[in-house]
Design a protein around this motif. Sequence first.
Motif, PDB file in Angstrom:
ATOM      1  N   VAL A   1     115.243 -84.616 -29.061  1.00  0.00           N
ATOM      2  CA  VAL A   1     115.239 -85.850 -28.279  1.00  0.00           C
ATOM      3  C   VAL A   1     116.459 -86.677 -28.689  1.00  0.00           C
ATOM      4  O   VAL A   1     116.703 -86.871 -29.865  1.00  0.00           O
ATOM      5  N   SER A   2     117.220 -87.142 -27.704  1.00  0.00           N
ATOM      6  CA  SER A   2     118.384 -87.944 -28.054  1.00  0.00           C
ATOM      7  C   SER A   2     118.146 -89.405 -27.697  1.00  0.00           C
ATOM      8  O   SER A   2     117.335 -89.733 -26.840  1.00  0.00           O
ATOM      9  N   ALA A   3     118.865 -90.253 -28.401  1.00  0.00           N
ATOM     10  CA  ALA A   3     118.757 -91.693 -28.196  1.00  0.00           C
ATOM     11  C   ALA A   3     120.137 -92.304 -28.392  1.00  0.00           C
ATOM     12  O   ALA A   3     121.026 -91.649 -28.914  1.00  0.00           O
ATOM     13  N   GLN A   4     120.294 -93.553 -27.981  1.00  0.00           N
ATOM     14  CA  GLN A   4     121.577 -94.213 -28.210  1.00  0.00           C
ATOM     15  C   GLN A   4     121.654 -94.622 -29.670  1.00  0.00           C
ATOM     16  O   GLN A   4     120.711 -95.189 -30.213  1.00  0.00           O
ATOM     17  N   GLY A   5     122.754 -94.289 -30.313  1.00  0.00           N
ATOM     18  CA  GLY A   5     122.923 -94.629 -31.719  1.00  0.00           C
ATOM     19  C   GLY A   5     124.392 -94.598 -32.072  1.00  0.00           C
ATOM     20  O   GLY A   5     125.243 -94.910 -31.237  1.00  0.00           O
ATOM     21  N   TYR A   6     124.685 -94.174 -33.314  1.00  0.00           N
ATOM     22  CA  TYR A   6     126.061 -94.200 -33.799  1.00  0.00           C
ATOM     23  C   TYR A   6     126.393 -92.941 -34.576  1.00  0.00           C
ATOM     24  O   TYR A   6     125.534 -92.346 -35.225  1.00  0.00           O
ATOM     25  N   ARG A   7     127.665 -92.576 -34.492  1.00  0.00           N
ATOM     26  CA  ARG A   7     128.219 -91.515 -35.327  1.00  0.00           C
ATOM     27  C   ARG A   7     129.523 -92.030 -35.912  1.00  0.00           C
ATOM     28  O   ARG A   7     130.054 -93.035 -35.453  1.00  0.00           O
ATOM     29  N   THR A  57     121.451 -97.254 -36.486  1.00  0.00           N
ATOM     30  CA  THR A  57     122.093 -98.571 -36.438  1.00  0.00           C
ATOM     31  C   THR A  57     123.530 -98.487 -36.926  1.00  0.00           C
ATOM     32  O   THR A  57     123.897 -97.582 -37.690  1.00  0.00           O
ATOM     33  N   ARG A  58     124.331 -99.447 -36.496  1.00  0.00           N
ATOM     34  CA  ARG A  58     125.731 -99.528 -36.941  1.00  0.00           C
ATOM     35  C   ARG A  58     125.787 -99.742 -38.460  1.00  0.00           C
ATOM     36  O   ARG A  58     126.675 -99.240 -39.137  1.00  0.00           O
ATOM     37  N   GLU A  59     124.813-100.472 -39.002  1.00  0.00           N
ATOM     38  CA  GLU A  59     124.782-100.759 -40.437  1.00  0.00           C
ATOM     39  C   GLU A  59     124.600 -99.481 -41.256  1.00  0.00           C
ATOM     40  O   GLU A  59     125.234 -99.294 -42.285  1.00  0.00           O
ATOM     41  N   GLU A  60     123.696 -98.598 -40.798  1.00  0.00           N
ATOM     42  CA  GLU A  60     123.498 -97.318 -41.495  1.00  0.00           C
ATOM     43  C   GLU A  60     124.803 -96.528 -41.519  1.00  0.00           C
ATOM     44  O   GLU A  60     125.177 -95.962 -42.543  1.00  0.00           O
ATOM     45  N   ARG A  78     135.822 -94.065 -38.374  1.00  0.00           N
ATOM     46  CA  ARG A  78     135.378 -95.234 -37.628  1.00  0.00           C
ATOM     47  C   ARG A  78     134.042 -94.964 -36.962  1.00  0.00           C
ATOM     48  O   ARG A  78     133.753 -93.845 -36.555  1.00  0.00           O
ATOM     49  N   VAL A  79     133.253 -96.004 -36.855  1.00  0.00           N
ATOM     50  CA  VAL A  79     131.931 -95.907 -36.238  1.00  0.00           C
ATOM     51  C   VAL A  79     132.094 -95.966 -34.716  1.00  0.00           C
ATOM     52  O   VAL A  79     132.818 -96.809 -34.206  1.00  0.00           O
ATOM     53  N   VAL A  80     131.436 -95.032 -34.039  1.00  0.00           N
ATOM     54  CA  VAL A  80     131.472 -95.014 -32.579  1.00  0.00           C
ATOM     55  C   VAL A  80     130.052 -94.933 -32.028  1.00  0.00           C
ATOM     56  O   VAL A  80     129.178 -94.311 -32.628  1.00  0.00           O
TER      57      VAL A  80
END
Length: 88
Positions: A1-7, A57-60, A78-80
């Motif tokens: 399952v995918s969700a909106q997040g950050y890499r 989260t961006r913080e993680e 960089r966080v995207v």
Amino acid sequence: VSAQGYRIQIYTGGNSRNDKNEAQQMRVKCQQHFPELAAYVHFISPHWVCRVGDFNTREEAARYVTRLRKARISYEVRVVSSRVLSIR
């Protein structure tokens, strides 16, 4: 399952076979230092990119940015925003 997040993006190349190989080498290098992070190589037209992690989260993600920079795996860290594999 995918969700909106950050890499965390650790490589951006061009669209050549050499750029694809470099992105894959960067994935291997990162996984040697951080085996707990999933690493992905994607072609996002017109670039090959290597992204790591599945963060909610961006913080993680930001906490890992510091560790990646200290390890000097890549100049680009960089966080995207990205679709990520749902952790929960």
